[in-house]
Design a protein around this motif. Structure first.
Motif, PDB file in Angstrom:
ATOM      1  N   THR A   6       0.797  -1.302   0.050  1.00 28.92           N
ATOM      2  CA  THR A   6      -0.129  -0.002   0.093  1.00 28.92           C
ATOM      3  C   THR A   6       0.698   1.228   0.168  1.00 28.92           C
ATOM      4  OG1 THR A   6      -1.913   1.037   1.258  1.00 28.92           O
ATOM      5  CG2 THR A   6      -0.339   0.109   2.549  1.00 28.92           C
ATOM      6  N   ASN A   8      -0.791   3.838   1.463  1.00 31.38           N
ATOM      7  CA  ASN A   8      -1.285   4.502   2.374  1.00 31.38           C
ATOM      8  C   ASN A   8      -0.828   4.111   3.937  1.00 31.38           C
ATOM      9  OD1 ASN A   8      -3.349   5.316   4.112  1.00 31.38           O
ATOM     10  ND2 ASN A   8      -5.023   5.083   2.593  1.00 31.38           N
ATOM     11  N   LYS A  11      -3.638   2.636   6.382  1.00 28.29           N
ATOM     12  CA  LYS A  11      -3.751   1.334   6.383  1.00 28.29           C
ATOM     13  C   LYS A  11      -2.877   0.593   7.249  1.00 28.29           C
ATOM     14  CE  LYS A  11      -6.024   1.094   1.812  1.00 28.29           C
ATOM     15  NZ  LYS A  11      -5.944   0.297   0.485  1.00 28.29           N
ATOM     16  N   TYR A  31       0.601  -0.613  -7.680  1.00 26.67           N
ATOM     17  CA  TYR A  31       0.271  -1.594  -8.704  1.00 26.67           C
ATOM     18  C   TYR A  31      -0.736  -0.801  -9.491  1.00 26.67           C
ATOM     19  CZ  TYR A  31      -3.663  -2.652  -5.331  1.00 26.67           C
ATOM     20  OH  TYR A  31      -4.468  -2.297  -4.573  1.00 26.67           O
ATOM     21  N   GLU A  33      -4.114  -0.193 -11.058  1.00 28.19           N
ATOM     22  CA  GLU A  33      -5.567  -0.409 -10.731  1.00 28.19           C
ATOM     23  C   GLU A  33      -6.256  -0.535 -11.951  1.00 28.19           C
ATOM     24  OE1 GLU A  33      -7.470   1.420  -7.285  1.00 28.19           O
ATOM     25  OE2 GLU A  33      -5.459   0.968  -6.102  1.00 28.19           O
ATOM     26  N   ASP A  61      -4.261  -4.655  -0.216  1.00 32.56           N
ATOM     27  CA  ASP A  61      -5.676  -4.459   0.322  1.00 32.56           C
ATOM     28  C   ASP A  61      -6.369  -3.231  -0.669  1.00 32.56           C
ATOM     29  OD1 ASP A  61      -7.283  -2.478   1.749  1.00 32.56           O
ATOM     30  OD2 ASP A  61      -6.078  -2.795   3.701  1.00 32.56           O
ATOM     31  N   ALA A  63      -9.734  -1.050  -1.029  1.00 32.43           N
ATOM     32  CA  ALA A  63     -11.189  -0.800  -0.085  1.00 32.43           C
ATOM     33  C   ALA A  63     -12.035   0.179  -1.111  1.00 32.43           C
ATOM     34  CB  ALA A  63     -10.923  -0.335   1.176  1.00 32.43           C
ATOM     35  N   THR A  78     -13.257   5.097  -5.236  1.00 32.48           N
ATOM     36  CA  THR A  78     -13.478   5.729  -3.920  1.00 32.48           C
ATOM     37  C   THR A  78     -12.352   6.782  -3.757  1.00 32.48           C
ATOM     38  OG1 THR A  78     -14.875   4.107  -2.897  1.00 32.48           O
ATOM     39  CG2 THR A  78     -13.749   5.583  -1.543  1.00 32.48           C
ATOM     40  N   ALA A  79     -11.194   6.241  -4.080  1.00 32.19           N
ATOM     41  CA  ALA A  79      -9.915   7.069  -3.977  1.00 32.19           C
ATOM     42  C   ALA A  79     -10.193   8.433  -5.076  1.00 32.19           C
ATOM     43  CB  ALA A  79      -8.612   6.372  -4.487  1.00 32.19           C
ATOM     44  N   PHE A 106     -18.829  -0.015   3.738  1.00 27.43           N
ATOM     45  CA  PHE A 106     -17.305   0.016   3.372  1.00 27.43           C
ATOM     46  C   PHE A 106     -16.683  -1.086   3.184  1.00 27.43           C
ATOM     47  CE2 PHE A 106     -15.204   4.451   3.923  1.00 27.43           C
ATOM     48  CZ  PHE A 106     -14.121   4.118   2.986  1.00 27.43           C
ATOM     49  N   PHE A 170      -7.794   8.210   8.684  1.00 25.87           N
ATOM     50  CA  PHE A 170      -7.568   8.632   7.355  1.00 25.87           C
ATOM     51  C   PHE A 170      -8.817   8.414   6.548  1.00 25.87           C
ATOM     52  CE2 PHE A 170      -7.079   4.138   7.032  1.00 25.87           C
ATOM     53  CZ  PHE A 170      -7.282   3.673   5.818  1.00 25.87           C
ATOM     54  N   GLY A 171      -8.512   9.113   5.187  1.00 30.81           N
ATOM     55  CA  GLY A 171      -9.581   9.108   4.147  1.00 30.81           C
ATOM     56  C   GLY A 171     -10.909   9.421   4.683  1.00 30.81           C
ATOM     57  N   TYR A 172     -11.726   8.409   4.514  1.00 32.87           N
ATOM     58  CA  TYR A 172     -13.425   8.981   4.789  1.00 32.87           C
ATOM     59  C   TYR A 172     -13.876   8.643   6.219  1.00 32.87           C
ATOM     60  CZ  TYR A 172     -13.930   9.014  -0.140  1.00 32.87           C
ATOM     61  OH  TYR A 172     -14.086   9.302  -1.594  1.00 32.87           O
ATOM     62  N   ASP A 173     -12.741   8.411   7.377  1.00 33.29           N
ATOM     63  CA  ASP A 173     -13.089   8.242   8.523  1.00 33.29           C
ATOM     64  C   ASP A 173     -13.904   9.019   9.157  1.00 33.29           C
ATOM     65  OD1 ASP A 173     -12.085   5.744   8.387  1.00 33.29           O
ATOM     66  OD2 ASP A 173     -10.041   5.998   9.376  1.00 33.29           O
ATOM     67  N   HIS A 196     -14.399  -2.835   8.091  1.00 35.89           N
ATOM     68  CA  HIS A 196     -14.297  -3.648   7.074  1.00 35.89           C
ATOM     69  C   HIS A 196     -12.946  -4.418   7.020  1.00 35.89           C
ATOM     70  CE1 HIS A 196     -12.853   0.166   6.478  1.00 35.89           C
ATOM     71  NE2 HIS A 196     -12.359   0.410   5.370  1.00 35.89           N
ATOM     72  N   ARG A 197     -11.902  -3.353   7.140  1.00 36.57           N
ATOM     73  CA  ARG A 197     -10.491  -4.013   7.092  1.00 36.57           C
ATOM     74  C   ARG A 197     -10.312  -4.969   8.341  1.00 36.57           C
ATOM     75  NH1 ARG A 197      -8.456   0.401   6.312  1.00 36.57           N
ATOM     76  NH2 ARG A 197      -8.487  -0.182   4.224  1.00 36.57           N
TER      77      ARG A 197
HETATM   78  O1  LIG Z   1      -4.089   1.589  -2.938  1.00 37.00           O
HETATM   79  P1  LIG Z   1      -3.250   1.973  -1.884  1.00 37.00           P
HETATM   80  O2  LIG Z   1      -2.079   2.525  -1.883  1.00 37.00           O
HETATM   81  O3  LIG Z   1      -3.628   0.853  -0.783  1.00 37.00           O
HETATM   82  O4  LIG Z   1      -3.992   3.292  -1.050  1.00 37.00           O
HETATM   83  P2  LIG Z   1      -5.524   3.863  -1.257  1.00 37.00           P
HETATM   84  O5  LIG Z   1      -5.619   4.869  -0.222  1.00 37.00           O
HETATM   85  O6  LIG Z   1      -5.598   4.422  -2.755  1.00 37.00           O
HETATM   86  O7  LIG Z   1      -6.243   2.618  -0.938  1.00 37.00           O
HETATM   87  P3  LIG Z   1      -7.749   2.163  -1.756  1.00 37.00           P
HETATM   88  O8  LIG Z   1      -7.603   2.082  -3.109  1.00 37.00           O
HETATM   89  O9  LIG Z   1      -8.024   1.002  -1.058  1.00 37.00           O
HETATM   90  O10 LIG Z   1      -8.702   3.279  -1.249  1.00 37.00           O
HETATM   91  C1  LIG Z   1      -9.781   3.508  -1.750  1.00 37.00           C
HETATM   92  C2  LIG Z   1     -10.443   4.905  -0.997  1.00 37.00           C
HETATM   93  O11 LIG Z   1     -11.057   4.552   0.106  1.00 37.00           O
HETATM   94  C3  LIG Z   1     -10.295   5.179   1.177  1.00 37.00           C
HETATM   95  N1  LIG Z   1     -10.442   4.289   2.308  1.00 37.00           N
HETATM   96  C4  LIG Z   1      -9.797   2.906   2.252  1.00 37.00           C
HETATM   97  N2  LIG Z   1     -10.034   2.233   3.377  1.00 37.00           N
HETATM   98  C5  LIG Z   1     -10.703   3.244   4.368  1.00 37.00           C
HETATM   99  C6  LIG Z   1     -10.803   3.223   5.691  1.00 37.00           C
HETATM  100  O12 LIG Z   1     -10.620   2.494   6.468  1.00 37.00           O
HETATM  101  N3  LIG Z   1     -11.311   4.307   6.408  1.00 37.00           N
HETATM  102  C7  LIG Z   1     -11.381   5.660   5.354  1.00 37.00           C
HETATM  103  N4  LIG Z   1     -11.206   5.467   4.048  1.00 37.00           N
HETATM  104  C8  LIG Z   1     -10.676   4.528   3.686  1.00 37.00           C
HETATM  105  C9  LIG Z   1      -9.013   5.692   0.807  1.00 37.00           C
HETATM  106  O13 LIG Z   1      -8.583   6.994   1.496  1.00 37.00           O
HETATM  107  C10 LIG Z   1      -9.205   6.002  -0.549  1.00 37.00           C
HETATM  108  O14 LIG Z   1      -9.934   7.313  -0.805  1.00 37.00           O
END
Ligand SMILES: O=P(O)(O)OP(=O)(O)OP(=O)(O)OC[C@H]1O[C@@H](n2cnc3c(O)ncnc32)[C@H](O)[C@@H]1O
Length: 211
Positions: A6, A8, A11, A31, A33, A61, A63, A78-79, A106, A170-173, A196-197
């Protein structure tokens, strides 16, 4: 040693909190996507590509956030939605579409590959797409790559999208609320217990010692 793939850091904190800290190395490998309507083929392709790159056991991973009122969007995008719109706008759009509580799931898919033959999950990478890509010369070594077995572990949590609260994670938390608490109001241990994780990691941790 398990290479958790990852870019991130958020994560990584959660995975280290769940699994034995010393057993996991972050492999910061971006990698390719692929575009797909579900997470599984993206994770499987990523695990094979990362294994070919590193030659060591790999855990990818992938998500995504699936909003009920938006027919599962943004899902695998989502990213991109976070980058383009930001989490607050995604949350607002979801609530506008829902005209009430914006229910969402999620999902996390973990994909394990170590180059060995073991009882893999059914291959979610569409054979027609793969053959077409190989024929078009877009994926020259698709054949060799696709022979690698990959095992999948999925975790899902349901919740709803709200105005941001909390500053952990992080992210959408901050905008994802589960049973009255946003993920950003939980530390990694509490989040892992319901997320979910965490649920995907639980299945992985049960299976992994048998490798
Ligand atoms: O692909 P990697 O390098 O692992 O990093 P990434 O952050 O792009 O990973 P994902 O493609 O899995 O994430 C998709 C989106 O979902 C968000 N995300 C993933 N898991 C999350 C979590 O547990 N809580 C909040 N947001 C999450 C993340 O911030 C991205 O915007």
């Amino acid at each position: 040693m398990l290479n958790y793939v990852t870019t991130n850091a958020g994560k990584v904190r959660e995975v280290r909190e769940y699994l034995d800290d010393g057993a996991v190395t972050q492999l910061d490998f971006d990698y390719a996507e692929i575009q797909a309507p579900t997470l599984e083929p993206i994770a499987v392709r990523g695990a094979r590509e990362a294994y070919r790159h590193a030659g060591e056991p790999i855990l990818v991973d992938d998500a995504g956030l699936f909003v009920d009122a938006l027919d599962g969007f943004p899902g695998p995008y989502t990213a991109y939605a976070e980058e383009k719109l930001g989490i607050e706008r995604v949350s607002r759009l979801a609530r506008e579409a829902a005209e009430g509580p914006a229910r969402a799931a999620f999902r996390c898919v973990l994909a394990y590959c170590d180059g060995d033959d073991f009882e893999a999950s059914p291959d979610p990478v569409d054979r027609g797409d793969r053959a077409a890509a190989a024929a078009a010369g877009e994926d020259a070594d698709a054949g060799a790559e696709d022979d690698l077995p990959v095992k999948l572990f999925e975790g899902v949590v349901r919740g709803r999208l709200v105005d941001p609260r909390g500053d952990e994670g992080f992210g959408y938390d901050p905008v994802f609320e589960h049973e009255g608490t946003t993920f950003a109001e939980m530390g990694p241990a509490k989040k892992n217990a319901v997320s979910h994780r965490g649920r995907a990691l639980e299945k992985f941790a049960e299976w992994y010692p048998s490798r």
